[in-house]
Design a protein around this motif. Structure first.
Motif, PDB file in Angstrom:
ATOM      1  N   VAL A   1      26.036  34.961  36.525  1.00  0.00           N
ATOM      2  CA  VAL A   1      26.825  35.306  37.720  1.00  0.00           C
ATOM      3  C   VAL A   1      27.020  36.823  37.742  1.00  0.00           C
ATOM      4  N   VAL A   2      26.159  37.517  38.472  1.00  0.00           N
ATOM      5  CA  VAL A   2      26.256  38.989  38.518  1.00  0.00           C
ATOM      6  C   VAL A   2      26.615  39.430  39.943  1.00  0.00           C
ATOM      7  N   PRO A   3      27.776  40.038  40.098  1.00  0.00           N
ATOM      8  CA  PRO A   3      28.146  40.520  41.432  1.00  0.00           C
ATOM      9  C   PRO A   3      27.902  42.018  41.587  1.00  0.00           C
ATOM     10  N   TRP A   4      27.860  42.510  42.811  1.00  0.00           N
ATOM     11  CA  TRP A   4      27.819  43.955  43.062  1.00  0.00           C
ATOM     12  C   TRP A   4      28.268  44.227  44.485  1.00  0.00           C
ATOM     13  N   ALA A   5      28.523  45.509  44.728  1.00  0.00           N
ATOM     14  CA  ALA A   5      28.970  45.883  46.077  1.00  0.00           C
ATOM     15  C   ALA A   5      28.448  47.249  46.448  1.00  0.00           C
ATOM     16  N   THR A   6      28.262  47.444  47.753  1.00  0.00           N
ATOM     17  CA  THR A   6      27.947  48.767  48.283  1.00  0.00           C
ATOM     18  C   THR A   6      29.143  49.163  49.130  1.00  0.00           C
ATOM     19  N   PHE A   7      29.699  50.345  48.804  1.00  0.00           N
ATOM     20  CA  PHE A   7      30.983  50.695  49.403  1.00  0.00           C
ATOM     21  C   PHE A   7      30.826  51.496  50.693  1.00  0.00           C
ATOM     22  N   THR A   8      29.973  50.964  51.576  1.00  0.00           N
ATOM     23  CA  THR A   8      29.882  51.541  52.910  1.00  0.00           C
ATOM     24  C   THR A   8      31.044  50.985  53.721  1.00  0.00           C
ATOM     25  N   ASP A   9      31.163  51.405  54.954  1.00  0.00           N
ATOM     26  CA  ASP A   9      32.151  50.811  55.855  1.00  0.00           C
ATOM     27  C   ASP A   9      31.376  50.197  57.006  1.00  0.00           C
ATOM     28  N   PRO A  10      31.280  48.871  57.123  1.00  0.00           N
ATOM     29  CA  PRO A  10      31.922  47.865  56.275  1.00  0.00           C
ATOM     30  C   PRO A  10      31.244  47.739  54.903  1.00  0.00           C
ATOM     31  N   GLU A  11      32.071  47.277  53.939  1.00  0.00           N
ATOM     32  CA  GLU A  11      31.538  47.071  52.583  1.00  0.00           C
ATOM     33  C   GLU A  11      30.605  45.862  52.562  1.00  0.00           C
ATOM     34  N   VAL A  12      29.676  45.890  51.613  1.00  0.00           N
ATOM     35  CA  VAL A  12      28.752  44.761  51.447  1.00  0.00           C
ATOM     36  C   VAL A  12      28.886  44.299  49.997  1.00  0.00           C
ATOM     37  N   ALA A  13      29.272  43.055  49.808  1.00  0.00           N
ATOM     38  CA  ALA A  13      29.437  42.562  48.431  1.00  0.00           C
ATOM     39  C   ALA A  13      28.666  41.273  48.272  1.00  0.00           C
TER      40      ALA A  13
END
Ligand SMILES: Cc1cc2nc3c(=O)[nH]c(=O)nc-3n(C[C@H](O)[C@H](O)[C@H](O)COP(=O)(O)OP(=O)(O)OC[C@H]3O[C@@H](n4cnc5c(N)ncnc54)[C@H](O)[C@@H]3O)c2cc1C
Length: 715
Positions: free
Chosen positions: A580-592
Motif C-alpha cells: 500500500v504505497v500512497p503519494w500526492a502532488t501538491f498542485t491546486d487542486p491536489e492529486v493524491a
C-alpha cells in the motif's frame, strides 16, 4: 477470446466427462492389463512401432486430460517395453501430456485469475520469475505432490512453456525410472501402493530440495569469497554506519539508536537532505504563499470587492528559508546526538564491506563497522539537450536561490515537481510555459486527472505544451530560446529562466560502489533484493538511492527495513512491504493516490469496478468554493475490497489517508460507509463515494422483495 475459451472448455470438459461416463478408467487398471498382457505383448512383437505409438498416444491423452491412470500406464509400459524403451516412452509422453494440461490451464484460467487477484500475485510472480524452474524441479522430483495439481497451478504462473517442459521432463525422470522398472516386474506386483515406500519418498524429497539447498550454498560460498577479498577487522568500532542524512538516513540512524546499536551518521552536505533543504519543505512553503495569492485573486467570489496583495518575491523566498530553518531542528546534529547517534560532517566512501572512510574538515577518518546503510539520495537529472549546459538552467536544487521573479519561465517536465513549481511561479506572476514530451501532464495518473490539472493550469494562464520534445536551447539576438519538436515541426519558446524538472537520478558514484562491484538497476538505482540488501550481506540501501519510489515517506518506510535487516539480519530478515504505497502532488487542486488507478488496472489486466463521487455535490466543498475534483475508487468486481483510490481536490493528500488505512487493514467501503464522519467536512467525500458504491451494488432481488413487503404492510 472469451468465446474461444468457452469453446475449448466445452470440448475439454466434454472429453473428461466422457472418460468418466463411459467408465474408461476400467481399462487403466492393473487387473485389466494383466488379463490382456499376453495379447498385448504379442501385438507388440508383431507391430513394435504401432504398439509404442498407441501407448504413447494413450499416455499423452490421459495426462493431457488430467484423468487418473498415468501411474498404472507407467507400470504397463515398463512391463511391455522394458526399462529403456519404457522409460523413453513414459518420459516423453508424460512431459508432453503435462505440458498440454499446463497450456490448457493457462488458456482457460490464467486471465480470469490474473484479473481478479493480479495485484496480490505480484510477489509470487516475482519469486517464480527468479526461481520458478527450481521450484518446479523440486515439485517434480517429489512424486507425493500430485502431478495434475502441479500442471494446473503452473499454468497460472508466468513460467515459460519451454522451461516448464524441460524442467518437468528432467524432474520426473527419477520417478519414471522407479515406475517403469517396477513395471518390468508386473507379474509379481500386487498393487501400486507399495511401490513408493516412505524411505523412497523421503529420498525424493531430499532430492527435491537439493537444488534449492545447492543454490543457497553456492550463493553463500560466493558471498564468502566476495568478503574474503577484504580484510575483516578483529573488532568493530560500531554496529552501523549510515551514509547520508536525508529522510532515509535519518530514520535508519534513529532506529539503530533506538535499539541501542552504536551508529554513525555521515552527511557531506546538509542534515535533512533534499526533503528539508531543497524538496518537500521549501516547495510546500512556496506553495502556501502562492496559494494565498491565488485565493486573494478570487476575492470577488468570496464577497469582497477587491483584495490587493503587494509583495516582493524576495520576501516570499526568504519566508521559504525561514520555514526550512524552523523545521531544521527536527533533523539537526544536536537532536540526533541526543538520540544517541554519532553525527559526522564529511564525505563518506566505502573502502571495504567493513570500513567507511570519512573525509572531514579535520582530515580522513576510517570507521570500522559491522554493517553499512547507503542512503545517499538522488539529484535532479539534467538531460544532454544541446545548448542547455552553456545557457544554464535552474533545478529543484538551485531554484531556491532565486530572489527575483523570472518574467518568462519555461518549466521542462510535466511530472509532480514540474507541476507544483509551474503553478507556484505562474501564481506569483511569471509567464510560465510548461513543456512535456508525453501526451499529458502527471502521466502516472488517470487521463481525466491530468486533464483536470491541465485545465486548471490553463485557467491560470500557464501555457501547457504537451507532445513537445525539447531538442535544443540557444541564444538569438540576446534572447534565450527553447526549441521543441511538435507534430513534426519546430516550435521556439523564448524564456528568461528554464527550470529543468524531468526526473531525478540516484547518487551512485564516487563513494565506493564501483570498487565493491555493487551493481545498478536499469533505473540507475543501487541494486538490492527485497530486503534492501546489496551484493554484500551487511550492506543495505534505502531511499531515493535504492528506489523504486522517490518520496520521503517511502524513504523512511524503507529505512526501518534497512536498519532492522542490517542490524539483525543474521537472525532473520524482513522484505520491504510495498503493498500500500500512497503519494500526492501538491498542485491546486491536489492529486493524491493509493493503490491502483484505472490506467494501471487496465494495463495489468486486473478486473475492477469504478465508483466516482464529484466534490461539486459536497456541502463543505460548496461552502469553501472548492468544488473541483472528486473521489474515484476502484474495487474488486462484486466484492468489497478496495484496489485503489484517487482523490483530486482541496486537501486530497490528507483525505486519502482514510483509504490508505482501509487498504492497509483490509477494510472495505462498507467499513468507511459505516463510520461517522464529521459534518460538514471534506472528508465526507470518502463516505459519499462509499455510498455511491453501495447504491450501485445494492442487492436488487432483495430490494424487490422489500418493496413487496412494504406494499403488503401498507395494506
Ligand atoms: C522539489 C521537490 C519536492 C518534493 N516534494 C516531496 C513531497 O511533497 N513529498 C515527498 O514524499 N517527497 C517529495 N520529494 C522527494 C523527497 O525529497 C525525496 O524522496 C527524499 O528527500 C529522499 O530522501 P533520501 O534520504 O533518500 O535522499 P536525500 O534527501 O537526497 O538525502 C541523501 C543525503 O545523502 C548525502 N550524501 C550523498 N552522498 C554522500 C556521501 N558520500 N557521504 C556523505 N553524505 C552523502 C547527501 O548530501 C544528502 O543529504 C520532493 C523532492 C523535490 C526535489
Amino acid at each position: 477470446m472469451r468465446r474461444r475459451r468457452l469453446l475449448f472448455a466445452t470440448l475439454l470438459f466434454g472429453l473428461i466427462a466422457a472418460f468418466f461416463a463411459f467408465d474408461l478408467g476400467q481399462y487403466l487398471q492393473l487387473e485389466f492389463f494383466r488379463s490382456k498382457q499376453s495379447a498385448i505383448e504379442e501385438f507388440r512383437r508383431a507391430n513394435p512401432l504401432a504398439a509404442a505409438g498407441i501407448f504413447f498416444a494413450i499416455y499423452v491423452a490421459v495426462t493431457g486430460l488430467s484423468v487418473p491412470g498415468a501411474a498404472v500406464l507407467s507400470l504397463v509400459v515398463g512391463a511391455i517395453f522394458g526399462l529403456l524403451w519404457g522409460t523413453l516412452i513414459v518420459s516423453f509422453a508424460s512431459s508432453i501430456g503435462a505440458t498440454l494440461a499446463f497450456l490448457s490451464s493457462r488458456f482457460l484460467f490464467r486471465e480470469p485469475v490474473r484479473s481478479r487477484f493480479g495485484d496480490r500475485l505480484r510477489a509470487i510472480d516475482a519469486g517464480l520469475e527468479k526461481e520458478g524452474a527450481f521450484y518446479l524441479f523440486s515439485l517434480r522430483l517429489v512424486p507425493a505432490v500430485p502431478f495434475v495439481l502441479v500442471n494446473l497451478l503452473m499454468g497460472l504462473t508466468p513460467i515459460r512453456t519451454r522451461t516448464f517442459y524441460w524442467v518437468s521432463q528432467i524432474g520426473m525422470l527419477p520417478a519414471t525410472l522407479v515406475y517403469v522398472n517396477a513395471g518390468t516386474q508386473l507379474a509379481t506386483l500386487t498393487s501400486i501402493r507399495g511401490l513408493l515406500s516412505p524411505a523412497l519418498i523421503g529420498s525424493f524429497v531430499l532430492l527435491g530440495i537439493f537444488p534449492l539447498i545447492a543454490r543457497r550454498a553456492v550463493e553463500a560460498f560466493k558471498a564468502h569469497r566476495r568478503l574474503a577479498k577484504w580484510p575483516k577487522p578483529a573488532k568493530f568500532e560500531r554496529n552501523l554506519v549510515v551514509i547520508g542524512a536525508g529522510s532515509a538516513g535519518l530514520v535508519t540512524a534513529y532506529i539503530a539508536a533506538a535499539v541501542r546499536a552504536k551508529v554513525t551518521l555521515v552527511e557531506k552536505h546538509r542534515m535533512g537532505g533534499d526533503c528539508l533543504n531543497t524538496g518537500c519543505v521549501p516547495s510546500k512553503a512556496l506553495i502556501k504563499s502562492a496559494r494565498l495569492l491565488a485565493q486573494a485573486k478570487r476575492a470577488r467570489e468570496f464577497g469582497f470587492k477587491s483584495m490587493q496583495v503587494e509583495f516582493d518575491f524576495a520576501d516570499v523566498m526568504e519566508r521559504v528559508q525561514r520555514v526550512v530553518r524552523a523545521v531544521e531542528p527536527h533533523d539537526s546534529v544536536d537532536r540526533y546526538t541526543k538520540l544517541g547517534v554519532e553525527c559526522l560532517q564529511g564525505e563518506a566512501k566505502i573502502t571495504s564491506p567493513w570500513t567507511v572512510e570519512v573525509k572531514t574538515a579535520g582530515g580522513v577518518r576510517a570507521l570500522t563497522t559491522r554493517a553499512i546503510v547507503i542512503a545517499a539520495g538522488a539529484r535532479p537529472f539534467v538531460p544532454a539537450i544541446p545548448g542547455l549546459a552553456e545557457i544554464g538552467c535552474l533545478t529543484s536544487e538551485s531554484v531556491w536561490n532565486l530572489r527575483a521573479l523570472p518574467p518568462r519561465l519555461v518549466v521542462l517536465g510535466g511530472g509532480p515537481i514540474g507541476c507544483e513549481l509551474a503553478q507556484c511561479f505562474a501564481r506569483f506572476g511569471s509567464r510560465v510555459t510548461q513543456v512535456e514530451m508525453l501526451p499529458r501532464l502527471l502521466v502516472r495518473e488517470d487521463p481525466e486527472v491530468s486533464e483536470l490539472v491541465a485545465r486548471q493550469f490553463r485557467e491560470e494562464r500557464i501555457d501547457v505544451r504537451v507532445h513537445h520534445k525539447a531538442v535544443r536551447v540557444l541564444r538569438e539576438s540576446g534572447e534565450k530560446l527553447l526549441v521543441c519538436e511538435h507534430d513534426g515541426r519546430e516550435v521556439r519558446i523564448p524564456f528568461d529562466e528554464l527550470l529543468c524538472a524531468v526526473g531525478r537520478v540516484a547518487n551512485t558514484a564516487g563513494y565506493g560502489l564501483e570498487e565493491l562491484g555493487i551493481g545498478l538497476t536499469r533505473a540507475r538505482t543501487v541494486e538490492t533484493d527485497e530486503t534492501l540488501q546489496t551484493l554484500y550481506h551487511n550492506i543495505y540501501a534505502c531511499g531515493d538511492v535504492a528506489g523504486p519510489y522517490q518520496f520521503t515517506h517511502t524513504a523512511s518506510h524503507q529505512a526501518w527495513y534497512a536498519a532492522v535487516n542490517a542490524l539483525f539480519g543474521g537472525v532473520g530478515k524482513f522484505r520491504a512491504d510495498y503493498s500500500v504505497v500512497p503519494w500526492a502532488t501538491f498542485t491546486d487542486p491536489e492529486v493524491a493516490r493509493v493503490g491502483l488507478n484505472e490506467s494501471e488496472a487496465m494495463e495489468k489486466n486486473i478486473a475492477y469496478d469504478v465508483t466516482n463521487y464529484a466534490l461539486e455535490h459536497l456541502d463543505r466543498a460548496i461552502a469553501d468554493g472548492e468544488t473541483k475534483g472528486g473521489v474515484k475508487v476502484l474495487t474488486v468486481p462484486g466484492r468489497d475490497r478496495i484496489l485503489g483510490a484517487t482523490i483530486v481536490g482541496e486537501h486530497a493528500a490528507d483525505l486519502i489517508v482514510e483509504f490508505i488505512t482501509a487498504m492497509k487493514h483490509g477494510i472495505g467501503l462498507n467499513g468507511i460507509l459505516g463510520t461517522i464522519h464529521i459534518y460538514p467536512t471534506l472528508a465526507e467525500a470518502n463516505k459519499y463515494a462509499a455510498g455511491e458504491w453501495k447504491r450501485a451494488h445494492a442487492p436488487q432481488g432483495l430490494l424487490r422483495w422489500a418493496e413487496k413487503f412494504h406494499a403488503w404492510r401498507r395494506g
